[in-house]
Design a protein around this motif. Structure first.
Motif, PDB file in Angstrom:
ATOM      1  N   LEU A 113     -21.975 -14.187 -30.258  1.00 58.89           N
ATOM      2  CA  LEU A 113     -21.071 -13.066 -30.532  1.00 58.89           C
ATOM      3  C   LEU A 113     -21.719 -11.717 -30.245  1.00 58.89           C
ATOM      4  O   LEU A 113     -21.020 -10.703 -30.142  1.00 58.89           O
ATOM      5  N   ARG A 114     -23.051 -11.718 -30.094  1.00 62.68           N
ATOM      6  CA  ARG A 114     -23.776 -10.493 -29.783  1.00 62.68           C
ATOM      7  C   ARG A 114     -24.302 -10.495 -28.342  1.00 62.68           C
ATOM      8  O   ARG A 114     -25.112  -9.658 -27.980  1.00 62.68           O
ATOM      9  N   LYS A 119     -19.511 -10.345 -26.458  1.00 62.56           N
ATOM     10  CA  LYS A 119     -19.639  -9.279 -27.443  1.00 62.56           C
ATOM     11  C   LYS A 119     -18.636  -8.150 -27.238  1.00 62.56           C
ATOM     12  O   LYS A 119     -18.447  -7.319 -28.126  1.00 62.56           O
ATOM     13  N   ARG A 120     -17.973  -8.112 -26.079  1.00 59.74           N
ATOM     14  CA  ARG A 120     -17.000  -7.062 -25.806  1.00 59.74           C
ATOM     15  C   ARG A 120     -15.560  -7.519 -26.006  1.00 59.74           C
ATOM     16  O   ARG A 120     -14.626  -6.747 -25.793  1.00 59.74           O
ATOM     17  N   LEU A 121     -15.367  -8.778 -26.414  1.00 58.91           N
ATOM     18  CA  LEU A 121     -14.025  -9.296 -26.633  1.00 58.91           C
ATOM     19  C   LEU A 121     -13.540  -8.991 -28.052  1.00 58.91           C
ATOM     20  O   LEU A 121     -14.337  -8.886 -28.984  1.00 58.91           O
ATOM     21  N   LEU A 140     -28.104 -10.524 -37.097  1.00 59.65           N
ATOM     22  CA  LEU A 140     -27.162 -11.209 -36.217  1.00 59.65           C
ATOM     23  C   LEU A 140     -25.708 -10.960 -36.618  1.00 59.65           C
ATOM     24  O   LEU A 140     -24.839 -11.784 -36.355  1.00 59.65           O
ATOM     25  N   THR A 141     -25.438  -9.826 -37.226  1.00 61.69           N
ATOM     26  CA  THR A 141     -24.062  -9.521 -37.609  1.00 61.69           C
ATOM     27  C   THR A 141     -23.214  -9.265 -36.361  1.00 61.69           C
ATOM     28  O   THR A 141     -23.683  -8.675 -35.386  1.00 61.69           O
ATOM     29  N   PRO A 142     -21.954  -9.702 -36.356  1.00 63.08           N
ATOM     30  CA  PRO A 142     -21.088  -9.498 -35.185  1.00 63.08           C
ATOM     31  C   PRO A 142     -20.818  -8.013 -34.955  1.00 63.08           C
ATOM     32  O   PRO A 142     -20.965  -7.193 -35.872  1.00 63.08           O
ATOM     33  N   PRO A 143     -20.413  -7.634 -33.754  1.00 62.49           N
ATOM     34  CA  PRO A 143     -20.041  -6.234 -33.475  1.00 62.49           C
ATOM     35  C   PRO A 143     -18.939  -5.767 -34.425  1.00 62.49           C
ATOM     36  O   PRO A 143     -18.137  -6.570 -34.907  1.00 62.49           O
ATOM     37  N   VAL A 248     -13.796  -1.877 -24.617  1.00 60.85           N
ATOM     38  CA  VAL A 248     -13.724  -2.575 -25.904  1.00 60.85           C
ATOM     39  C   VAL A 248     -12.594  -1.998 -26.753  1.00 60.85           C
ATOM     40  O   VAL A 248     -11.733  -2.722 -27.241  1.00 60.85           O
ATOM     41  N   GLU A 249     -12.604  -0.684 -26.892  1.00 64.26           N
ATOM     42  CA  GLU A 249     -11.609  -0.048 -27.746  1.00 64.26           C
ATOM     43  C   GLU A 249     -11.497   1.430 -27.400  1.00 64.26           C
ATOM     44  O   GLU A 249     -12.277   1.976 -26.626  1.00 64.26           O
TER      45      GLU A 249
END
Length: 300
Positions: A113-114, A119-121, A140-143, A248-249
Protein backbone atom coordinates in the motif's frame (compact mmCIF):
# COMPACT_ATOMS: atom_id res chain seq x y z
CA UNK A 1 -24.54 -2.24 8.92
CA UNK A 2 -23.61 -3.58 5.49
CA UNK A 3 -21.81 -1.07 3.28
CA UNK A 4 -22.77 -1.20 -0.41
CA UNK A 5 -20.07 -0.60 -3.04
CA UNK A 6 -20.74 -0.07 -6.74
CA UNK A 7 -18.46 -1.53 -9.43
CA UNK A 8 -16.66 -3.61 -6.84
CA UNK A 9 -13.12 -4.91 -7.45
CA UNK A 10 -11.45 -6.36 -4.37
CA UNK A 11 -8.53 -8.51 -3.29
CA UNK A 12 -9.17 -10.48 -0.11
CA UNK A 13 -7.40 -12.52 2.55
CA UNK A 14 -8.93 -15.76 3.84
CA UNK A 15 -8.11 -17.36 7.19
CA UNK A 16 -8.69 -21.08 7.81
CA UNK A 17 -10.63 -22.08 10.94
CA UNK A 18 -10.32 -25.84 10.41
CA UNK A 19 -8.33 -27.28 13.35
CA UNK A 20 -6.33 -29.46 10.96
CA UNK A 21 -5.29 -26.52 8.77
CA UNK A 22 -5.84 -23.63 11.19
CA UNK A 23 -3.71 -20.59 10.48
CA UNK A 24 -3.45 -21.13 6.74
CA UNK A 25 -4.29 -18.20 4.50
CA UNK A 26 -5.41 -17.68 0.93
CA UNK A 27 -5.38 -14.55 -1.26
CA UNK A 28 -7.86 -14.04 -4.07
CA UNK A 29 -9.73 -11.56 -6.26
CA UNK A 30 -13.48 -11.02 -6.38
CA UNK A 31 -16.23 -8.74 -7.63
CA UNK A 32 -18.69 -10.23 -5.10
CA UNK A 33 -17.16 -11.08 -1.68
CA UNK A 34 -20.31 -12.67 -0.24
CA UNK A 35 -20.72 -15.07 -3.15
CA UNK A 36 -16.99 -15.81 -3.21
CA UNK A 37 -16.71 -16.89 0.44
CA UNK A 38 -19.65 -19.26 -0.07
CA UNK A 39 -17.86 -20.80 -3.06
CA UNK A 40 -14.68 -21.31 -1.03
CA UNK A 41 -16.54 -23.00 1.81
CA UNK A 42 -18.62 -25.16 -0.53
CA UNK A 43 -15.71 -26.50 -2.56
CA UNK A 44 -14.07 -26.47 -5.97
CA UNK A 45 -17.16 -27.99 -7.59
CA UNK A 46 -19.09 -24.82 -6.64
CA UNK A 47 -16.47 -22.45 -8.04
CA UNK A 48 -14.14 -22.31 -5.05
CA UNK A 49 -10.36 -22.59 -5.40
CA UNK A 50 -8.71 -26.03 -5.33
CA UNK A 51 -6.29 -24.79 -2.63
CA UNK A 52 -9.19 -24.07 -0.26
CA UNK A 53 -11.47 -26.96 -1.23
CA UNK A 54 -12.12 -29.44 1.59
CA UNK A 55 -10.13 -27.39 4.11
CA UNK A 56 -12.91 -25.12 5.39
CA UNK A 57 -14.46 -23.38 7.06
CA UNK A 58 -12.74 -20.22 5.88
CA UNK A 59 -13.28 -16.65 7.01
CA UNK A 60 -12.80 -13.68 4.70
CA UNK A 61 -11.14 -11.37 7.21
CA UNK A 62 -9.57 -8.56 5.13
CA UNK A 63 -10.29 -7.06 1.73
CA UNK A 64 -8.68 -4.21 -0.20
CA UNK A 65 -11.10 -2.60 -2.67
CA UNK A 66 -11.49 0.52 -4.79
CA UNK A 67 -9.36 -0.61 -7.75
CA UNK A 68 -10.23 1.22 -10.98
CA UNK A 69 -10.67 -2.02 -12.95
CA UNK A 70 -10.26 -5.79 -12.90
CA UNK A 71 -6.75 -5.77 -14.36
CA UNK A 72 -5.46 -3.45 -11.66
CA UNK A 73 -6.94 -5.66 -8.93
CA UNK A 74 -5.58 -8.87 -10.48
CA UNK A 75 -2.07 -7.41 -10.61
CA UNK A 76 -2.34 -6.49 -6.94
CA UNK A 77 -3.55 -10.03 -6.16
CA UNK A 78 -0.63 -11.64 -8.00
CA UNK A 79 1.97 -9.44 -6.27
CA UNK A 80 0.44 -10.15 -2.85
CA UNK A 81 0.50 -13.89 -3.59
CA UNK A 82 4.07 -13.84 -4.97
CA UNK A 83 6.00 -10.97 -3.34
CA UNK A 84 9.31 -12.77 -3.96
CA UNK A 85 8.63 -12.72 -7.73
CA UNK A 86 7.26 -9.18 -8.02
CA UNK A 87 9.86 -6.69 -9.25
CA UNK A 88 8.17 -3.99 -7.18
CA UNK A 89 8.56 -5.94 -3.92
CA UNK A 90 12.10 -7.24 -4.18
CA UNK A 91 13.14 -4.97 -1.32
CA UNK A 92 10.96 -6.89 1.16
CA UNK A 93 12.37 -9.48 3.51
CA UNK A 94 11.18 -13.06 3.20
CA UNK A 95 8.94 -14.78 5.70
CA UNK A 96 10.72 -15.38 8.99
CA UNK A 97 10.51 -18.81 10.62
CA UNK A 98 8.88 -17.39 13.73
CA UNK A 99 6.42 -15.30 11.70
CA UNK A 100 2.88 -16.62 11.40
CA UNK A 101 1.45 -16.83 7.90
CA UNK A 102 -1.32 -14.34 8.68
CA UNK A 103 1.13 -11.79 10.09
CA UNK A 104 3.39 -12.25 7.08
CA UNK A 105 0.52 -11.62 4.63
CA UNK A 106 -0.48 -8.51 6.56
CA UNK A 107 3.11 -7.21 6.56
CA UNK A 108 3.36 -7.69 2.80
CA UNK A 109 0.10 -5.86 2.05
CA UNK A 110 1.15 -3.04 4.40
CA UNK A 111 4.29 -2.57 2.30
CA UNK A 112 2.35 -2.83 -0.96
CA UNK A 113 0.00 0.00 0.00
CA UNK A 114 3.06 2.24 0.30
CA UNK A 115 4.63 1.08 -2.97
CA UNK A 116 4.04 2.44 -6.48
CA UNK A 117 1.74 2.19 -8.35
CA UNK A 118 -0.72 1.10 -5.65
CA UNK A 119 0.11 3.93 -3.24
CA UNK A 120 -1.57 6.43 -5.57
CA UNK A 121 -4.87 4.56 -5.88
CA UNK A 122 -8.02 5.53 -3.94
CA UNK A 123 -8.16 2.22 -2.07
CA UNK A 124 -10.07 1.16 1.03
CA UNK A 125 -8.59 -1.31 3.52
CA UNK A 126 -11.53 -3.10 5.12
CA UNK A 127 -11.47 -5.51 8.04
CA UNK A 128 -14.49 -7.73 7.47
CA UNK A 129 -13.93 -9.53 10.78
CA UNK A 130 -12.87 -7.07 13.44
CA UNK A 131 -11.57 -9.78 15.77
CA UNK A 132 -8.79 -10.44 13.23
CA UNK A 133 -7.85 -6.78 12.78
CA UNK A 134 -4.29 -5.63 13.30
CA UNK A 135 -2.84 -2.19 13.83
CA UNK A 136 -0.46 -1.03 11.14
CA UNK A 137 3.16 -0.67 12.13
CA UNK A 138 3.86 3.09 12.60
CA UNK A 139 6.44 2.90 9.80
CA UNK A 140 3.99 1.14 7.46
CA UNK A 141 0.80 3.17 7.80
CA UNK A 142 -1.16 3.54 4.53
CA UNK A 143 -1.22 6.90 2.70
CA UNK A 144 -3.65 9.43 4.14
CA UNK A 145 -5.96 9.30 1.12
CA UNK A 146 -6.68 5.60 1.73
CA UNK A 147 -9.63 4.77 3.97
CA UNK A 148 -9.60 2.23 6.80
CA UNK A 149 -13.00 0.61 7.29
CA UNK A 150 -14.63 -2.11 9.36
CA UNK A 151 -17.63 -4.37 8.81
CA UNK A 152 -19.31 -6.32 6.02
CA UNK A 153 -19.63 -5.11 2.45
CA UNK A 154 -21.96 -5.91 -0.43
CA UNK A 155 -21.21 -5.31 -4.10
CA UNK A 156 -23.90 -3.69 -6.24
CA UNK A 157 -24.17 -2.97 -9.94
CA UNK A 158 -24.47 0.54 -11.32
CA UNK A 159 -27.96 1.24 -12.55
CA UNK A 160 -27.82 1.71 -16.33
CA UNK A 161 -28.85 5.08 -17.71
CA UNK A 162 -28.45 6.99 -14.44
CA UNK A 163 -26.60 10.29 -14.52
CA UNK A 164 -26.12 13.15 -12.13
CA UNK A 165 -28.78 15.21 -13.79
CA UNK A 166 -31.14 12.27 -14.12
CA UNK A 167 -30.74 12.25 -17.90
CA UNK A 168 -30.18 9.23 -20.10
CA UNK A 169 -26.84 8.68 -21.81
CA UNK A 170 -26.41 10.15 -25.26
CA UNK A 171 -26.61 7.88 -28.31
CA UNK A 172 -22.85 7.97 -28.69
CA UNK A 173 -22.40 6.68 -25.14
CA UNK A 174 -24.99 3.89 -25.21
CA UNK A 175 -22.55 1.68 -27.02
CA UNK A 176 -20.10 1.95 -24.13
CA UNK A 177 -21.62 0.32 -21.07
CA UNK A 178 -18.61 1.14 -18.87
CA UNK A 179 -19.05 4.92 -19.00
CA UNK A 180 -21.98 7.17 -18.14
CA UNK A 181 -22.51 10.35 -20.11
CA UNK A 182 -21.97 13.59 -18.22
CA UNK A 183 -25.07 15.76 -18.77
CA UNK A 184 -24.04 19.01 -20.42
CA UNK A 185 -26.04 22.20 -20.53
CA UNK A 186 -26.04 24.31 -23.65
CA UNK A 187 -22.76 26.23 -23.93
CA UNK A 188 -21.33 24.49 -20.85
CA UNK A 189 -17.70 25.37 -20.30
CA UNK A 190 -14.81 23.40 -18.88
CA UNK A 191 -14.31 24.49 -15.26
CA UNK A 192 -10.54 24.57 -15.80
CA UNK A 193 -9.73 25.81 -19.34
CA UNK A 194 -13.12 27.59 -19.83
CA UNK A 195 -13.54 26.23 -23.37
CA UNK A 196 -17.05 25.27 -24.49
CA UNK A 197 -17.68 21.56 -24.01
CA UNK A 198 -18.92 19.63 -27.00
CA UNK A 199 -21.15 16.53 -27.11
CA UNK A 200 -18.34 14.68 -28.84
CA UNK A 201 -17.45 11.06 -28.00
CA UNK A 202 -13.77 11.94 -28.47
CA UNK A 203 -13.99 14.73 -25.88
CA UNK A 204 -13.81 12.95 -22.52
CA UNK A 205 -15.29 14.86 -19.60
CA UNK A 206 -15.63 14.26 -15.86
CA UNK A 207 -17.77 15.90 -13.19
CA UNK A 208 -17.82 16.52 -9.45
CA UNK A 209 -19.52 13.81 -7.40
CA UNK A 210 -20.51 16.09 -4.52
CA UNK A 211 -24.28 16.73 -4.34
CA UNK A 212 -25.59 19.80 -6.18
CA UNK A 213 -22.17 20.69 -7.63
CA UNK A 214 -22.45 20.96 -11.42
CA UNK A 215 -18.73 21.17 -12.18
CA UNK A 216 -17.78 19.57 -15.52
CA UNK A 217 -14.36 19.64 -17.12
CA UNK A 218 -12.15 17.89 -19.64
CA UNK A 219 -10.56 14.88 -17.97
CA UNK A 220 -7.08 16.02 -19.06
CA UNK A 221 -7.63 19.57 -17.76
CA UNK A 222 -8.70 18.40 -14.30
CA UNK A 223 -5.89 15.83 -14.11
CA UNK A 224 -3.27 18.46 -14.99
CA UNK A 225 -4.77 20.86 -12.43
CA UNK A 226 -4.51 18.23 -9.68
CA UNK A 227 -0.99 17.22 -10.73
CA UNK A 228 0.19 20.84 -10.73
CA UNK A 229 -0.98 21.16 -7.12
CA UNK A 230 0.87 17.96 -6.19
CA UNK A 231 4.12 19.23 -7.70
CA UNK A 232 3.99 22.25 -5.42
CA UNK A 233 3.96 20.04 -2.34
CA UNK A 234 7.50 18.88 -1.67
CA UNK A 235 7.54 16.03 0.82
CA UNK A 236 10.60 15.10 2.82
CA UNK A 237 12.74 12.48 1.12
CA UNK A 238 11.29 13.00 -2.37
CA UNK A 239 12.68 15.08 -5.25
CA UNK A 240 11.06 18.40 -5.99
CA UNK A 241 10.08 17.37 -9.52
CA UNK A 242 7.85 14.31 -9.30
CA UNK A 243 6.41 13.22 -12.65
CA UNK A 244 3.12 11.34 -12.59
CA UNK A 245 0.47 10.84 -15.24
CA UNK A 246 -2.41 10.09 -12.86
CA UNK A 247 -3.18 12.37 -9.89
CA UNK A 248 -4.18 11.27 -6.40
CA UNK A 249 -6.51 14.02 -5.27
CA UNK A 250 -7.38 17.69 -5.53
CA UNK A 251 -10.06 20.30 -4.87
CA UNK A 252 -13.08 20.78 -7.11
CA UNK A 253 -12.61 24.00 -9.17
CA UNK A 254 -16.21 24.98 -8.45
CA UNK A 255 -17.28 23.85 -4.96
CA UNK A 256 -13.71 23.53 -3.56
CA UNK A 257 -14.59 20.20 -1.93
CA UNK A 258 -11.85 17.53 -1.92
CA UNK A 259 -11.96 14.98 -4.74
CA UNK A 260 -10.11 11.67 -4.93
CA UNK A 261 -9.14 10.99 -8.54
CA UNK A 262 -10.15 7.35 -8.23
CA UNK A 263 -13.62 8.41 -7.12
CA UNK A 264 -13.88 10.92 -9.98
CA UNK A 265 -13.30 8.06 -12.43
CA UNK A 266 -15.73 5.80 -10.57
CA UNK A 267 -18.32 8.58 -10.77
CA UNK A 268 -17.78 8.78 -14.53
CA UNK A 269 -18.53 5.06 -14.70
CA UNK A 270 -21.87 5.62 -12.96
CA UNK A 271 -21.05 5.30 -9.25
CA UNK A 272 -22.24 7.72 -6.54
CA UNK A 273 -25.37 8.79 -8.45
CA UNK A 274 -27.41 8.10 -5.32
CA UNK A 275 -25.57 10.91 -3.50
CA UNK A 276 -27.47 13.49 -5.57
CA UNK A 277 -30.75 11.63 -5.16
CA UNK A 278 -30.36 11.54 -1.37
CA UNK A 279 -29.50 15.24 -1.29
CA UNK A 280 -32.63 16.03 -3.31
CA UNK A 281 -34.71 13.94 -0.92
CA UNK A 282 -33.32 15.85 2.05
CA UNK A 283 -34.12 19.15 0.33
CA UNK A 284 -37.66 17.95 -0.29
CA UNK A 285 -38.10 16.98 3.35
CA UNK A 286 -36.88 20.41 4.46
CA UNK A 287 -39.33 22.15 2.12
CA UNK A 288 -42.17 20.00 3.42
CA UNK A 289 -41.17 20.75 6.96
CA UNK A 290 -41.15 24.53 6.54
CA UNK A 291 -44.33 24.63 4.43
CA UNK A 292 -46.22 22.54 6.95
CA UNK A 293 -44.94 24.71 9.75
CA UNK A 294 -46.18 27.87 8.02
CA UNK A 295 -49.58 26.36 7.25
CA UNK A 296 -50.00 25.36 10.86
CA UNK A 297 -49.56 28.95 12.06
CA UNK A 298 -52.88 30.70 12.72
CA UNK A 299 -53.29 34.44 12.16
CA UNK A 300 -53.71 36.51 15.39
Amino acid sequence: MVHEIENFYGVYLLYCLNERYKGRTYIGFTVDPNRRIKQHNTGAHAGGAYKTSGKGPWEMVLIVHGFPNEISALRFEWAWQHPEKSRRLKHLTKKRKSEKQFDYRFRIVSEMLRTAPWKRLALTIRWLKQEFSRDFDPSLTPPLHMALAYGPVRSTKVKPGSTKGGKSPSKSDKGNSDEIAVPLRRHSRCAVCKDILQQDPDEVTVSCYHPRCMMVSHIVCLANRFLSRERRVVTQGEPEEVTHMVPVEGACPRCSQPLLWGDVIRHKHGCYQNLTQKADEVDGEEIDHWSNDLLSQKPP
